[in-house]
Scaffold this active site. Structure first.
Site, PDB file in Angstrom:
ATOM      1  N   ASP A   1     -12.697  20.984   8.918  1.00  0.00           N
ATOM      2  CA  ASP A   1     -12.171  19.685   8.479  1.00  0.00           C
ATOM      3  C   ASP A   1     -11.025  19.485   9.359  1.00  0.00           C
ATOM      4  OD1 ASP A   1     -10.823  17.638   7.174  1.00  0.00           O
ATOM      5  OD2 ASP A   1     -10.774  18.315   5.045  1.00  0.00           O
TER       6      ASP A   1
ATOM      7  N   ASP B   1       0.800  -1.237   0.178  1.00  0.00           N
ATOM      8  CA  ASP B   1      -0.065   0.020   0.020  1.00  0.00           C
ATOM      9  C   ASP B   1       0.735   1.213   0.116  1.00  0.00           C
ATOM     10  OD1 ASP B   1      -2.590  -0.918   0.012  1.00  0.00           O
ATOM     11  OD2 ASP B   1      -2.836  -1.291   1.999  1.00  0.00           O
TER      12      ASP B   1
ATOM     13  N   SER C   1     -20.411  11.718  -2.014  1.00  0.00           N
ATOM     14  CA  SER C   1     -20.062  13.178  -2.607  1.00  0.00           C
ATOM     15  C   SER C   1     -18.592  13.493  -2.968  1.00  0.00           C
ATOM     16  CB  SER C   1     -20.664  14.044  -1.767  1.00  0.00           C
ATOM     17  OG  SER C   1     -19.594  14.243  -0.458  1.00  0.00           O
TER      18      SER C   1
ATOM     19  N   THR D   1     -18.238  12.916   2.430  1.00  0.00           N
ATOM     20  CA  THR D   1     -18.898  11.696   2.701  1.00  0.00           C
ATOM     21  C   THR D   1     -18.354  10.854   1.382  1.00  0.00           C
ATOM     22  OG1 THR D   1     -20.569  12.013   0.917  1.00  0.00           O
ATOM     23  CG2 THR D   1     -21.138  12.413   3.311  1.00  0.00           C
ATOM     24  N   ALA D   2     -18.269   9.615   1.343  1.00  0.00           N
ATOM     25  CA  ALA D   2     -17.831   8.630   0.568  1.00  0.00           C
ATOM     26  C   ALA D   2     -18.436   8.816  -0.742  1.00  0.00           C
ATOM     27  CB  ALA D   2     -17.669   6.883   0.829  1.00  0.00           C
TER      28      ALA D   2
ATOM     29  N   ASP E   1     -10.516  -5.870   2.231  1.00  0.00           N
ATOM     30  CA  ASP E   1      -9.155  -6.263   1.944  1.00  0.00           C
ATOM     31  C   ASP E   1      -9.157  -7.964   1.927  1.00  0.00           C
ATOM     32  OD1 ASP E   1      -7.502  -4.159   1.261  1.00  0.00           O
ATOM     33  OD2 ASP E   1      -7.582  -3.702   3.378  1.00  0.00           O
TER      34      ASP E   1
END
Length: 682
Positions: A344, A307, A381, A378-379, A522
């Site tokens: 944020d 990764d 948007s 959000t995943a 995964d």
């Protein structure tokens, strides 16, 4: 963080190993090691012969036969001791884990929610699917998934890491391990295993070696050793009629000594210890392997899937540049970017606020006084931002902002597309800022490649291992980081399906693949990989899919895992080479001593000029026993490992262990012969 290492010859472990070595003298235990079983039979046979000689039933030198018999028993004991010491070290490590297991009570909830009525039950009676409540100060009674709440958890008993971790419902940090302790707040947990099946139970069983099975390479080597033993057994058996026909029959004691010295007893006595020690070294690196097969596979790996974030790069992307769109001032872009990032709390978001402050003295505004509406990421948007004073400011990925602009009737500028490509080619991640439907520009987020990682990849390449970077970044960004880090290949915009397909592709080419993972997504790839290191901080599904668990949850550990695996294979190969080379020197010691009386021409082989036939044979048998003890530290610690090509490694080992295996016995047997002669023992 690694666990405290045990001294190689810890006094308490040595005493316990000596006791276990004696217990292992029973034939049932010896039968598991065919080479040493032959030595055990030879010891028994020569013991009977020496007793018969001493009582006058058989003619011959009872003292010499007793000495040979005694040293053959010592050979078996030393082999047993090597295995028992390796097992004892593993069990000592397991005992530290057993201290974590405590008989405790759990609060079993009648309904799966906080505040529901609870029954107090023994923790060892919890079953899969039961719901329990744990609060500050409680020990988590079972492995499970957090279904409600969030808490700080002390996992030091399992991982050795003192810093607490956060466990909360949802996402990839919902998995908890039995035996860890809640420091603050509360969790509602659904048990995921039955009694005796917890991660801690499996760790203890694996470390103790209760589930240790011979690996494929170990089985293949055992078959080779058995074949060599059978060949030498048949050869030795034919020597008696030859000597009898010559008029001077060789005694059975001498033939047994010859057989034991010729068969590969050194590697036969250390083989089990090498396997156990390999798993123990993994635990020393805070990695739990489910089997010796997994450790061995790590040594054969030739493709590493790594990764990007946390393994190749530091993982904390920082805002490095504001690149305004045509007609937009950089300060206006920085102001909008800072506003969109005020709420944020990610490292990236905070770095945007700081960069705007440093570049244009834009002070961070008080969030409460703005009377603004913050829009979280959000995943779906893939954007975040702020609505303030009729201004709608968003920042996010290129594709997400493009869709947002077009949905609001705007047009995504071509010059911004060019700026995005430019940022990506430099190895940075582009974030686009938009106000309403007007694109203001691009923020460059730079991820720092870890120092020294390029050199490590170069070493892996020397060893014939291909490195592949896995990242969710676009191809341009991925290509730039891959070039900077020095990996051989990369997979950009990676999805679970893409990772699984890549692993299968490499395996179809005959390669062995290693990877790390921590999320439920995964799990399919981890299950497919030959070496799959799951992070302890990851989900239960990931840990069950992998064949190793890294207690430190450090993705970089994969490289160390491969090194340990290769070291175990090298240790086994090196000691096998040394053991077989040993036989040549012992041949020059025993053959002339045993048969020179019948065939005087064989005296030419007595190049060591040993004192007498009896001293030559006894010296070889003593050396054969002592060399096992001298090699125990090497079997437990592993041979010195250097990242070399396969051919260079072979040449190095042949010089050290092949030539060393030839020379050491000549010197050792001669020294023992001199000592026996000086002391008048022969």
């Amino acid at each position: 963080m690694s666990r405290k290492q045990l001294a190689l010859f810890e006094p308490t472990l040595v005493v316990q190993a000596l006791k276990e070595a004696v217990k292992k003298l029973n034939p049932q235990a010896q039968w598991r090691n065919p080479v040493m079983f032959i030595v055990w039979i030879g010891s028994l046979l020569t013991t009977c012969i020496s007793i018969a000689m001493a009582s006058g039933v058989m003619p011959g030198n009872a003292l010499f036969s007793a000495a040979i018999s005694g040293w053959l028993w010592v050979t078996v004991l030393f082999a047993n001791f090597a295995e028992a010491l390796a097992e004892g070290r593993s069990k000592a490590q397991a005992n530290s884990l057993k201290g974590v297991k405590k008989t405790a009570f759990a609060r079993k909830l009648r309904e799966p929610k906080y505040g529901a009525a609870a029954d107090k039950v023994p923790a060892d009676q919890l079953r899969k699917g039961d719901i329990v409540l744990v609060e500050a100060g409680d020990i988590i009674p079972c492995d499970g998934e957090v279904i409600e709440g969030g808490a700080s958890v002390d996992e030091s008993a399992i991982t050795g890491e003192s810093a607490p971790v956060i466990r909360e419902s949802g996402g990839d940090f919902a998995s908890v391990t039995g035996g860890t302790r809640i420091l603050s707040d509360w969790l509602v947990i659904e048990c995921s295993v039955n009694p005796g099946e917890t991660f801690l139970d499996r760790m203890i069983a694996m470390v103790e070696g209760a589930q240790r099975r011979k690996t494929p390479n170990e089985i293949a080597l055992t078959i080779l050793l058995i074949a060599l033993t059978i060949v030498f057994l048949l050869a030795t058996a034919t020597l008696w009629p030859f000597s009898a026909w010559g008029g001077n029959a060789v005694s059975v004691t001498v033939l047994v000594a010859l057989l034991v010295c010729l068969i590969p007893t050194t590697i036969g006595g250390l083989l089990s210890a090498i396997g156990v020690a390999g798993m123990s070294r993994m635990l020393g690196a805070n990695v739990i392997a489910t089997s010796g097969r997994a450790v061995e596979a790590a040594g054969d790996v030739d493709v590493l899937l790594l990764d990007k974030t946390g393994t190749i790069t530091l993982g904390n992307r920082q805002a490095s540049e504001f690149i305004p769109a045509q007609g937009v001032e950089e300060k206006a872009l920085a102001d909008a970017a800072q506003l969109a990032s005020l709420a944020d709390e990610t490292p990236e978001g905070r770095s945007i606020v700081i960069l705007a402050k440093q570049r244009f003295n834009l002070r961070e505004r008080d969030v409460q006084s703005l009377h603004a509406t913050f829009v979280p990421f959000t995943a779906q948007s893939r954007m975040s931002g702020i609505n303030i004073d009729n201004r709608m400011i968003r920042k996010g990925s290129v594709d997400a902002i493009r869709r947002h602009v077009e949905a609001n009737g705007g047009h995504f500028p071509a010059d911004v597309d060019q700026k995005v490509d430019q940022v990506a080619r430099q190895g940075a991640t582009p974030l686009v800022v938009v106000e309403g439907s007007r694109v203001l520009g691009v923020i460059a987020l730079k991820d720092i490649v870890k120092g020294g990682i390029k050199e490590r990849f170069a070493q892996l390449r020397k060893m014939g291992i291909k490195t592949v970077m896995i990242t969710g970044d676009n191809r341009l960004t991925a290509a730039a980081i891959a070039a900077e880090a020095g990996v051989d290949d990369f997979l950009a915009e990676a999805t679970p399906e893409a990772k699984l397909a890549l692993i299968r592709q490499y395996q179809a080419e005959g390669r062995l693949v290693a990877m790390t993972g921590d999320g439920t997504n995964d799990a399919p790839a981890l299950a497919q990989a030959d070496v799959a290191v799951a992070m302890n901080s990851g989900t239960q599904a990931a840990k069950e899919a992998g064949n190793m668990v890294d207690l430190d949850s450090n993705p970089t550990k994969l490289i160390e895992v491969v090194h340990i695996g290769k070291q175990m294979l090298m240790t086994r190969g090196s000691l096998t080479t040394f053991s077989i080379a040993n036989d040549v020197a012992k041949y020059f010691a025993i053959i002339p001593a045993a048969f020179a009386a019948t065939y005087p021409q064989l005296n030419a082989l007595n190049i060591m000029r040993l004192h007498s036939p009896d001293s030559a044979i006894l010296s070889a048998v003593i050396f054969n026993a002592l060399i096992i003890v001298f090699l125990i530290p090497l079997a437990l610690k592993g041979v010195s490992y250097k990242p070399l090509t396969a051919s260079a490694m072979l040449r190095r080992n042949l010089w050290i262990y092949g030539l060393g295996g030839l020379l050491v016995p000549f010197i050792g047997i001669k020294v023992i012969d001199l000592l026996l002669t000086v002391c008048g023992l022969v």
